[in-house]
Design a protein around this motif. Sequence first.
Motif, PDB file in Angstrom:
ATOM      1  N   HIS A   1       0.811  -1.221   0.000  1.00 50.83           N
ATOM      2  CA  HIS A   1       0.000   0.000   0.000  1.00 50.83           C
ATOM      3  C   HIS A   1       0.844   1.271   0.000  1.00 50.83           C
ATOM      4  N   LEU A   2       2.111   1.175   0.429  1.00 55.11           N
ATOM      5  CA  LEU A   2       2.964   2.358   0.427  1.00 55.11           C
ATOM      6  C   LEU A   2       3.660   2.587  -0.913  1.00 55.11           C
ATOM      7  N   ASP A   3       3.687   1.569  -1.747  1.00 56.52           N
ATOM      8  CA  ASP A   3       4.322   1.663  -3.072  1.00 56.52           C
ATOM      9  C   ASP A   3       3.628   0.663  -3.986  1.00 56.52           C
ATOM     10  N   ALA A   4       2.481   1.095  -4.499  1.00 54.64           N
ATOM     11  CA  ALA A   4       1.650   0.193  -5.286  1.00 54.64           C
ATOM     12  C   ALA A   4       2.233  -0.015  -6.681  1.00 54.64           C
ATOM     13  N   HIS A   5       2.306  -1.283  -7.091  1.00 56.55           N
ATOM     14  CA  HIS A   5       2.769  -1.651  -8.418  1.00 56.55           C
ATOM     15  C   HIS A   5       1.685  -2.495  -9.068  1.00 56.55           C
ATOM     16  N   ALA A   6       0.914  -1.860  -9.943  1.00 52.20           N
ATOM     17  CA  ALA A   6      -0.178  -2.581 -10.596  1.00 52.20           C
ATOM     18  C   ALA A   6       0.374  -3.665 -11.512  1.00 52.20           C
ATOM     19  N   ALA A   7      -0.418  -4.710 -11.694  1.00 47.30           N
ATOM     20  CA  ALA A   7      -0.006  -5.818 -12.562  1.00 47.30           C
ATOM     21  C   ALA A   7      -1.228  -6.361 -13.277  1.00 47.30           C
ATOM     22  N   SER A   8      -1.067  -6.646 -14.550  1.00 44.93           N
ATOM     23  CA  SER A   8      -2.147  -7.273 -15.310  1.00 44.93           C
ATOM     24  C   SER A   8      -2.262  -8.734 -14.894  1.00 44.93           C
ATOM     25  N   ALA A   9      -3.301  -9.401 -15.378  1.00 44.11           N
ATOM     26  CA  ALA A   9      -3.474 -10.816 -15.054  1.00 44.11           C
ATOM     27  C   ALA A   9      -2.281 -11.637 -15.532  1.00 44.11           C
ATOM     28  N   ALA A  10      -1.778 -11.315 -16.707  1.00 44.30           N
ATOM     29  CA  ALA A  10      -0.634 -12.048 -17.252  1.00 44.30           C
ATOM     30  C   ALA A  10       0.620 -11.778 -16.417  1.00 44.30           C
ATOM     31  N   GLU A  11       0.799 -10.519 -16.002  1.00 44.34           N
ATOM     32  CA  GLU A  11       1.964 -10.186 -15.191  1.00 44.34           C
ATOM     33  C   GLU A  11       1.892 -10.843 -13.814  1.00 44.34           C
ATOM     34  N   ALA A  12       0.680 -10.868 -13.225  1.00 44.76           N
ATOM     35  CA  ALA A  12       0.521 -11.535 -11.932  1.00 44.76           C
ATOM     36  C   ALA A  12       0.800 -13.033 -12.042  1.00 44.76           C
ATOM     37  N   ALA A  13       0.363 -13.639 -13.167  1.00 43.26           N
ATOM     38  CA  ALA A  13       0.640 -15.067 -13.373  1.00 43.26           C
ATOM     39  C   ALA A  13       2.135 -15.309 -13.527  1.00 43.26           C
ATOM     40  N   ALA A  14       2.830 -14.393 -14.215  1.00 43.56           N
ATOM     41  CA  ALA A  14       4.275 -14.535 -14.370  1.00 43.56           C
ATOM     42  C   ALA A  14       4.977 -14.402 -13.017  1.00 43.56           C
TER      43      ALA A  14
END
Length: 359
Positions: free
Chosen positions: A243-256
């Motif tokens: 929550h102090l440094d949010a790094h969004a990720a797509s579904a593909a990036e989260a799977a990777a």
Amino acid sequence: MRGGGGGGGGGLRSPTGAGRGAMSPRRRRALARLGILLLLAGLIWSTQPNKRLGARRQRAQRAASLDPALKDTWEADHLPAACEAELAAVLPGSSPARHNANNADNANNADNAEANAAAANPTLARSKLYGKFARGVAEQGLAVFGSDAGAATTQGLGLAALFDFHPESGKVTARLARLDVPVRAVVLPLPVRAPAAARLHQVVRRVLGEEFPPAGGTRGRGDSVWYQDPAIYHFSVFHASHHLDAHAASAAEAAAESAAIRAVARGSCPIEAVVERVVVTPAGGVMALWNVQGGTEPAELRRRLRHALPHAPAKQIVADDVILHTTLARLLRPPPAPRGSAGESADSGGSGGSGGSGA
């Protein structure tokens, strides 16, 4: 019959009387066995002091791998004078500093030396860190309930951001905040059926229940402590996003990311850990601090995850690479003042409101 018996008896006595100076083979064997037994007993007795010294040496070596503050504890166990020199070689703090005196004034070199020492002996580095945690309350008090309570936070959040206090019952509920970018964390769960989890939970509830009895609310029966569910005890290791440094990720990036984490896990050994301390921090957290007996070192595990997750926040929630800790509870209200003190009369009148404001 009696006469024959007497003659027979005399016949048996005569050879014995005639050979008093000789020893029968049976008696010689018996004496030889007795001599061997006495020799063995003497050897066993003579080795007992060495065994005791060896046991003390092992204990001292164990102390040397832990917090140097334990030195006083070990030295309090007075030993014979002959043992002092031998134990001095393994007791913590008995040898001179290892850093180069010529570079003592160089802060960078000192930092590098400390990092190198932690890498060389992570067990000692953990224990020294835990010693600092243990001294925190003694040096700072429970800052979470002090005049500058807002400065005592956990992951940047104070009690008011973490909990809601019911004004009448004094009961507490965790405040859940929706995040636009979910936290993605790597944790090591403590097995639900592990005896350690149940034991920690039971002891913490008993001890804190005595020191922090129910308070707050209109009847003074509110929650004074938030207890973590032992079913979800865990060790926080690494964050791909927080929550102090949010790094969004797509579904593909989260799977990777998940695939990369699984690869790190497959290449790591199970961690064997033991509780070294349970401490209360100035921010009110109650933590079990673990040291490692075997398996992959936490610092090495975090290094591998850092390499596997290159886009993770540079500043991690868990700042100390060597630490292995479990949050067991959180203090919600200050401890009661001693009976008859001025603090008791001042606190008792506003205990219901103090919970909400203290949060």
